[in-house]
Design an enzyme around this catalytic site. Structure first.
Site, PDB file in Angstrom:
ATOM      1  N   ASP A 199       6.814   7.986  75.950  1.00 33.65           N
ATOM      2  CA  ASP A 199       7.847   7.528  75.017  1.00 33.65           C
ATOM      3  C   ASP A 199       7.501   8.127  73.656  1.00 33.65           C
ATOM      4  O   ASP A 199       6.585   7.660  72.973  1.00 33.65           O
ATOM      5  CB  ASP A 199       7.853   5.992  74.992  1.00 33.65           C
ATOM      6  N   GLN A 202       8.238   7.526  68.511  1.00 31.28           N
ATOM      7  CA  GLN A 202       7.505   7.468  67.245  1.00 31.28           C
ATOM      8  C   GLN A 202       6.520   8.627  67.082  1.00 31.28           C
ATOM      9  O   GLN A 202       5.724   8.626  66.139  1.00 31.28           O
ATOM     10  CB  GLN A 202       6.751   6.132  67.119  1.00 31.28           C
TER      11      GLN A 202
HETATM   12  N1  C6P Z   1      12.049   1.391  67.596  1.00 30.98           N
HETATM   13  C1  C6P Z   1      11.709   0.265  65.475  1.00 30.98           C
HETATM   14  O1  C6P Z   1      12.102  -0.212  64.406  1.00 30.98           O
HETATM   15  P1  C6P Z   1      16.200   3.850  70.347  1.00 30.98           P
HETATM   16  O2  C6P Z   1      16.658   2.525  69.811  1.00 30.98           O
HETATM   17  O3  C6P Z   1      16.695   4.112  71.734  1.00 30.98           O
HETATM   18  O4  C6P Z   1      16.481   4.986  69.408  1.00 30.98           O
HETATM   19  O5  C6P Z   1      14.598   3.788  70.411  1.00 30.98           O
HETATM   20  C2  C6P Z   1      13.972   2.777  71.149  1.00 30.98           C
HETATM   21  C3  C6P Z   1      12.479   2.843  70.945  1.00 30.98           C
HETATM   22  C4  C6P Z   1      11.685   3.195  72.023  1.00 30.98           C
HETATM   23  N2  C6P Z   1      10.350   3.317  71.891  1.00 30.98           N
HETATM   24  C5  C6P Z   1       9.733   3.112  70.715  1.00 30.98           C
HETATM   25  C6  C6P Z   1       8.255   3.302  70.622  1.00 30.98           C
HETATM   26  C7  C6P Z   1      10.487   2.754  69.585  1.00 30.98           C
HETATM   27  O6  C6P Z   1       9.871   2.562  68.431  1.00 30.98           O
HETATM   28  C8  C6P Z   1      11.889   2.595  69.720  1.00 30.98           C
HETATM   29  C9  C6P Z   1      12.718   2.130  68.556  1.00 30.98           C
HETATM   30  C10 C6P Z   1      12.693   0.974  66.360  1.00 30.98           C
HETATM   31  O7  C6P Z   1      10.528   0.202  65.820  1.00 30.98           O
HETATM   32  C11 C6P Z   1      13.919   0.162  66.557  1.00 30.98           C
HETATM   33  S1  C6P Z   1      13.621  -1.306  67.459  1.00 30.98           S
END
Ligand code: C6P
Length: 404
Positions: A199, A202
């Site tokens: 994933d 980040q």
């Molecule tokens: N974290 C945060 O404020 P999306 O929403 O599909 O673009 O990403 C989801 C997601 C998946 N994995 C990790 C490690 C993430 O950090 C995130 C999204 C944001 O931390 C929004 S909750």
């Protein structure tokens, strides 16, 4: 050259005030602000190119298709994939992981099989696997972490059995900031013939990523966290895996031929791209990736590392600050608590000073349970943040500490 003043001029929103104070945007892990080049690319495409892709013989459709496929190639280069067939456009990390959990799950996960994730995963890398586990009668196993917020590699190794089918793990934690040793974790999984999904939500915005150096089987990230638009993201997968996985959704682009008796599916990557893709978003994402590449991912990483170290040092000097996660590999994210003050109160008071931070469980409730807390205050940096912004934040924190 990393010219921060020049960079800041590229982001119109950074000029705005909030409650009469200059905006200090420290919520980059949630979403990043957009450079003018990205916003302009979206407007420009709607003004002068807009037409559906892969469908028309006419000029506009051809041009829109070219931009969309050039974007795929830009993404391929950005993450070092071998072929653009391995780049699937999705709505974001969440959809990429759902695609994986469904499609990989259909092809390779059976009753009694095991899926490994870690204790620091975002809900988006937990729930889709739980759904697969439920559907298939499989089991979810969780890698424990240390109090510093680091994956315990020995424990990880012990989780593997002959029934392990996949490992899905965050490259960088959105709460702790820990950059996990994914290369080593992938090596350990591969020794046992198990593929790994990283994933990268980040990591893609903060460090150079090369999926082939990592030897990642799958890698997911979101456009909106890497200075691109919302609604577009990527799933990278090695061709040999993707070829063996069934489509995720039906309709449009993923079809070769349809009859009421039998439908055949398109080749990669289109097999996984049902319906009209976000072709404006893909082009704007490519513009964002060109933008960060021009600055240099190494330079961005160095700059954000300096800011993070600076902020951690300054916060450490405040009384009653407790860090949640304290890894030496911390990347762009600092989570903390101030005494017994509720994170929401700290966030609200900072907001009144024009400082945007995130508070709460950050979509990682099991991680909150691990630390026995309900949430944290989280500061997350982007390429345009400065040390003087950190100084203003620390001054704000000093005021808040005094109030309580
Ligand atoms: N974290 C945060 O404020 P999306 O929403 O599909 O673009 O990403 C989801 C997601 C998946 N994995 C990790 C490690 C993430 O950090 C995130 C999204 C944001 O931390 C929004 S909750």
């Amino acid at each position: 050259m990393f010219d921060i003043e020049k960079i800041r001029k590229d982001f119109p929103i950074l000029k705005r005030d909030v409650y009469g104070k200059p905006l200090i945007y420290f919520d980059n892990a949630a979403t990043t602000q957009k450079p003018k080049a990205v916003v302009d690319a979206i407007a420009e495409e709607y003004y002068s190119v807009n037409a559906n892709v892969h469908r028309g013989v006419h000029f506009l459709s051809q041009r829109a298709t070219e931009l969309h496929e050039e974007a795929r190639e830009t993404v391929r280069r950005f993450i070092g994939a071998e072929s653009s067939e391995e780049i699937i456009f999705t709505r974001g990390t969440t959809e990429s992981i759902n695609l994986m959990a469904f499609s990989f799950g259909e092809a390779f996960i059976k009753e009694g099989d095991e899926i490994i994730i870690s204790a620091m995963e975002h809900h988006s890398n937990i729930v889709p696997w739980q759904m697969t586990a439920e559907r298939k009668g499989a089991k979810l196993k969780v890698i424990p972490i240390s109090d510093e917020g680091e994956i315990l590699l020995d424990e990880y190794e012990r989780l593997f059995t002959g029934r392990t089918r996949i490992v899905a793990v965050a490259h960088v934690s959105n709460v702790l900031g820990t950059a996990n040793p994914v290369k080593e974790m992938i090596r350990m999984a591969h020794e046992r013939g198990v593929p790994v999904l990283v994933d990268g939500a980040q990591s893609a915005p903060h460090m150079p990523v090369d999926v082939r150096t990592l030897d990642a089987d799958f890698y997911a990230f979101s456009g909106h966290k890497v200075y691109g638009p919302t609604g577009i993201g990527v799933l990278y997968g090695k061709k040999e895996w993707l070829d063996r996985m069934p489509p995720y959704q039906g309709g449009g682009e993923m079809i070769k031929n349809v009859s009421f008796l039998k439908t055949t599916y398109n080749v990669l990557p289109y097999k996984f791209e049902a319906g009209t893709p976000d072709f404006v978003g893909s082009h704007a994402l490519a513009v964002a990736l060109d933008y960060v590449n021009a600055i240099g991912m190494d330079n961005i990483n160095r700059h954000e590392h300096e800011l993070t170290t600076y902020a951690v040092d300054a916060l450490s000097s405040l009384k009653d600050v407790r860090f949640i996660g304290n890894s030496a590999s911390r990347c762009g994210v600092v989570s903390f608590l101030l005494g017994n003050v509720h994170p929401f109160d700290v966030g609200t008071l900072l907001d009144r000073l024009g400082i945007a931070v995130r508070t709460g469980h950050h979509c990682a409730e099991p991680l909150m349970h691990h630390y026995g807390i309900s949430g944290t205050v989280r500061v997350s940096f982007g390429l345009y943040n400065t040390k003087s912004e950190v100084d203003a934040f620390i001054a704000g924190m000093e005021r808040i500490a005094k109030m309580f």
